[in-house]
Scaffold this active site. Sequence first.
Site, PDB file in Angstrom:
ATOM      1  N   ARG A  37       0.609  -1.576   0.118  1.00  0.00           N
ATOM      2  CA  ARG A  37       0.129  -0.218   0.211  1.00  0.00           C
ATOM      3  C   ARG A  37       0.859   1.223  -0.035  1.00  0.00           C
ATOM      4  O   ARG A  37       0.556   2.082  -0.940  1.00  0.00           O
ATOM      5  CB  ARG A  37      -0.707   0.039   1.392  1.00  0.00           C
ATOM      6  CG  ARG A  37      -2.051  -1.280   1.242  1.00  0.00           C
ATOM      7  CD  ARG A  37      -3.084  -1.302   2.048  1.00  0.00           C
ATOM      8  NE  ARG A  37      -3.607   0.258   1.813  1.00  0.00           N
ATOM      9  CZ  ARG A  37      -4.427   0.227   2.903  1.00  0.00           C
ATOM     10  NH1 ARG A  37      -4.683  -0.733   4.030  1.00  0.00           N
ATOM     11  NH2 ARG A  37      -5.276   1.214   2.895  1.00  0.00           N
ATOM     12  N   HIS A  83      -8.681  -3.907  -6.342  1.00  0.00           N
ATOM     13  CA  HIS A  83      -8.690  -2.495  -5.476  1.00  0.00           C
ATOM     14  C   HIS A  83      -9.598  -2.998  -4.511  1.00  0.00           C
ATOM     15  O   HIS A  83      -9.889  -1.512  -4.199  1.00  0.00           O
ATOM     16  CB  HIS A  83      -7.768  -1.062  -5.418  1.00  0.00           C
ATOM     17  CG  HIS A  83      -6.774  -0.801  -4.666  1.00  0.00           C
ATOM     18  ND1 HIS A  83      -5.846  -1.171  -4.461  1.00  0.00           N
ATOM     19  CD2 HIS A  83      -7.171   0.061  -3.418  1.00  0.00           C
ATOM     20  CE1 HIS A  83      -5.376  -0.256  -3.138  1.00  0.00           C
ATOM     21  NE2 HIS A  83      -6.128   0.725  -2.668  1.00  0.00           N
ATOM     22  N   TYR A 127     -19.795  13.509 -11.111  1.00  0.00           N
ATOM     23  CA  TYR A 127     -19.857  14.709 -11.822  1.00  0.00           C
ATOM     24  C   TYR A 127     -18.107  14.928 -12.514  1.00  0.00           C
ATOM     25  O   TYR A 127     -17.948  16.106 -12.590  1.00  0.00           O
ATOM     26  CB  TYR A 127     -19.569  16.000 -11.081  1.00  0.00           C
ATOM     27  CG  TYR A 127     -20.260  16.019 -10.116  1.00  0.00           C
ATOM     28  CD1 TYR A 127     -22.065  16.288 -10.277  1.00  0.00           C
ATOM     29  CD2 TYR A 127     -20.408  16.323  -8.340  1.00  0.00           C
ATOM     30  CE1 TYR A 127     -23.111  15.907  -9.588  1.00  0.00           C
ATOM     31  CE2 TYR A 127     -21.896  16.730  -7.799  1.00  0.00           C
ATOM     32  CZ  TYR A 127     -22.848  16.467  -8.106  1.00  0.00           C
ATOM     33  OH  TYR A 127     -24.030  16.733  -7.300  1.00  0.00           O
TER      34      TYR A 127
END
Length: 852
Positions: A37, A83, A127
């Site tokens: 990570r 993921h 958006y």
Amino acid sequence: MSSDSDPKIAAQVENARIEQEMEQSYIDYAMSVIAGRALPDVRDGLKPVHRRILYAMHQAGISSGSSHRKSSSIVGETMGDYHPHGDSAIYDTLTRMAQDFSMRYPLVDGQGNFGSVDGDPAAAMRYTEARMSSIAEELLEDIEKDTVDFQSNYDDRTEEPTVLPAAFPNLLVNGSSGIAVGMSTNIPPHNLGEVIDATVKLIDDPDCGVEDLVDTRDGRGNGSDGPVKGPDFPTGANIVGKNAVHKAYTTGRGRIRVRADFEVTEERIVLNELPYQENKARLIKRIADDVNDGSLEGIRDIRDESDRDGIRVVIELKRNADPQLVKNHLLSSHLESTFGVINLALVDGEPRVLDLKQTLVEYLEHRKEVVRRRSEYDLAEAEDRAHILEGRLTALEHVDSVVDIIRDADDRDGAKAALREAYGFSEAQVDHIVSMQLGSLTSMETEAIETEYEEVQATIERLETILGDESELLGVIEEELLEIKDRYGDDRRTNFVENDGEVTREDLVPEEDVVVVVTEDDYVKQMPLSWFRAQRRGGKGIIGSELKQGDKVASVFVANTHDYLLCFTDRGQVYKLKTYQLPRPETRYTRGSALVNYLDLDAGEEIQAVVNCDDLEVNDDDDEGDEKFLTMVTRGGRVKRTNVDRFQNILSTGIRAITLEEGDELADVEVTDGRHDLIVSSERGMSIRFDEEEVRAMGRSARGVGGIDLREGDRVAGLAAVDEGRHDWTLTVTRNGYGKRTKIADYRKQSRNGKGLIDIKTEGRNGPVCTIETVGRGDHIVVMSEKGQIIRTAVDDLSVISRNTKGVTVMDVEDGDAVGAVSVVPAAVAQASDDDGDGDKDGDGDESAAEQ
């Protein structure tokens, strides 16, 4: 059914010691965070989440030539297939890859609101739209040609690449930052052309050193003219001096000063570029706050005139203001920041700190493997094609016979068998021949096949040369790198400036870790940590200071000579100074100098706690928020938290940090971030652990709230903050030199202002508690007695035992003496000082066995 009644079940039961199981489980967790990570791979410069996003876009065909796709769709594809760690983490990463002020060469082409340098967040993923940038496609080029290894995804439903082919050294080009368990990385971005030129230089001259890859020329032209000048930040600005840059490239670590680019006139100062990761809105607010509280004079107005074309912050000066004086004030407080370089990356799955050459060598090894595997894949394809073309050419030479054989056959299989028998064709060749159209028998088609066959043979010969000669393979890598440079290379944005031609005291002070000692009579001094090599626990230590009659050691702490320190007194005041400003004696026996020469202390006021300002630095990539707090506890058990922003401007006479009730005094201070647990310990061995958020954030003048309900006659000894990413145990030390390590999990969480639990027994030999600290593996502690004896020992040497026990000897304290102060030396600092130090460094050569 019990395991005793079934031998098969009993045989499957495996006994294990809980401490060994916990240790191994924590190590497994740490390595999972490190490799899975937080840290980038040295080969492609990507963390798994970056790699998965790009691969998911590649698989979905969201390339630089396609239309933009909703970010929510990309996040969903990435989370569903590769993921499974939540959409927020994926979208935050996608957002950063699209920000041209965060990435030197953005890997995502975003459409919509993806945030700003003012710290504005990106719009919701529903958006915004995104697609891969063209340079990101270079990271995935040839991935279908078996150039990299693949592994199963999290549910074994599909596969994902373990690394991308990476046609350019992305780790250096775009940099990286991240915090793992016990380590962190912070790699600055660089100019693509410079990094590629350095890689090409390394290909041409494998024996060259870091000095040959770095431009170390000074203003007079002295030094080498290597291709890499230094970091090249997306926001431009200026790097002050080259020494720190050179150190970062040669050691993998360094602290680079970055200064805003500005213009100074008689009427105004105009900021055109800001240091990397500087929040513009927050910077303007800090300047305005300094102007309003009178600490920054000569400014009458500040305007933000920035637009899409770039940064422009106008600072209007008063008519009688001195522009140079205002500029110096701004430089000292606002217009410079420090970029701490830690060139830490995964090499073969293990974290390593690399210098510049090592980083490029590892990249080249990866690229050689990619080009070799690609060439093998292309060679196999070319040989297959040549084999087919050979069959077609043979068939064309005997076209009449081939046609007769096919026409006379009963079916397709019969035709294939007859052709194989007549001309020795392979199965693949006859499949192709019987599928040929009559139009391919023309002389023009025959000529085209012969031409293609010659080209395929030339390709095979070229690929065999590449695979058989490493210099040819490296030539291919060099050629492809230079093509990428021609396609995407641009001019530097970050320049270098001299340090105004002035040599400051700080420039003459080497960076090193020191032990600072403060006595009750307000004498202070600093000594190199390397003077005190680690000893086994339970020793008497060595003389750390010879005190005057009646004086005692009040506090001891470890800091770097270039660090800023916040010094908190028992009366609730806080002062600020640099470590190097404190006196350093020739030998450790020297008493030091009066503290009033450095801090404006009142009579009887004592330093009670010291906080390193480096601990206050905020990580802008932190998903959980970026606030930091100074958390304080008083002897009477009151606790308060105050945002570090309230301590931005500390006067030479100090400022109020906490208001104390009559008879109370400040006991300890810790840096927290709103996500820690706090442990408050009392002198009689009681301790309480509670969530930090139970103490609301307050102003500097607040008194705080109840943290621990003390019994009559008891006082707070210390405060510890639990950072579960680094701390494994608490360490409690008593006045008589005894102490113990206890697993943090042994302290169950309670509500604040309770009486707590028994931490350590204080009756008899132990005496009252001196302090409590939280420590991790590899940390050291420095323990100093009131009469000046000092011992440094590894935390790992102390036994791990439960609460409500007496502990073991940490320091053999003589009769009439007591432990005065304890300081934790982080593992990295301890290791560095052990590497640099050789024991007694005070020059007197007198370190007798009795002292040890």
